[in-house]
Design a protein around this motif. Sequence first.
Motif, short mmCIF file in Angstrom:
data_model
loop_
_atom_site.label_atom_id
_atom_site.label_comp_id
_atom_site.label_asym_id
_atom_site.label_seq_id
_atom_site.Cartn_x
_atom_site.Cartn_y
_atom_site.Cartn_z
N SER A 26 5.16 -6.09 10.36
CA SER A 26 4.24 -4.96 10.27
C SER A 26 3.83 -4.50 11.67
N TYR B 179 4.66 -0.93 13.41
CA TYR B 179 3.55 -0.09 13.89
C TYR B 179 3.94 0.52 15.24
N PHE C 120 2.22 -1.16 5.81
CA PHE C 120 1.96 -2.27 6.72
C PHE C 120 1.31 -3.37 5.87
N GLY D 23 -2.07 -6.40 9.05
CA GLY D 23 -2.06 -5.73 10.34
C GLY D 23 -3.22 -6.23 11.19
N TYR E 46 0.92 6.60 5.51
CA TYR E 46 0.97 5.15 5.72
C TYR E 46 -0.12 4.45 4.93
N PHE F 192 -2.03 0.55 4.80
CA PHE F 192 -2.23 -0.81 5.29
C PHE F 192 -2.74 -1.64 4.11
#
Length: 148
Positions: free
Chosen positions: A13, A17, A32, A35, A82, A84
């Motif tokens: 991840s 990034y 992700f 993170g 995106y 997370f």
Amino acid sequence: MTEFGFFGSSLGSFILYNCVGDAVPELRWGVFNTGGDIAQGMWRLEAARQAHVRRGWSLDRLEAAWAGVQWPEFRRLDGCRYVFAGSRRDTIAPLGNIAGYLGPMRQAGARVSVLEVPAIGHYTTIVAGLWRAPRFVALVQSGPQILA
């Protein structure tokens, strides 16, 4: 194909990034799965910390070594999506540490959200994120209207 995405867990991840910047402009969406700060995360892993200490490394030195890639410069990310995923119980990459990574992406124009997964630690956070991978990928592939 004009765009493609990714799914990265833990160190993967973090690496992805950094690819969102200028390295791979076609990365238009991604998940992700955990993170945070790579040096601090490595330092929280007992075996990794001990290995670094045996070689004369300190947390300050490790943070300095990773500094160049910890905060990449993002190109415009307009239309990028995106997610997370993380857990408050993840002591290696806590959910609360993700917030610092959202601002730079949002300032570059990306749609970014955070989803919590039920887990009791770092490895179970990764597994929970992988278990939900199809749902998370569907969220980011479906377009910006899904991510607020």
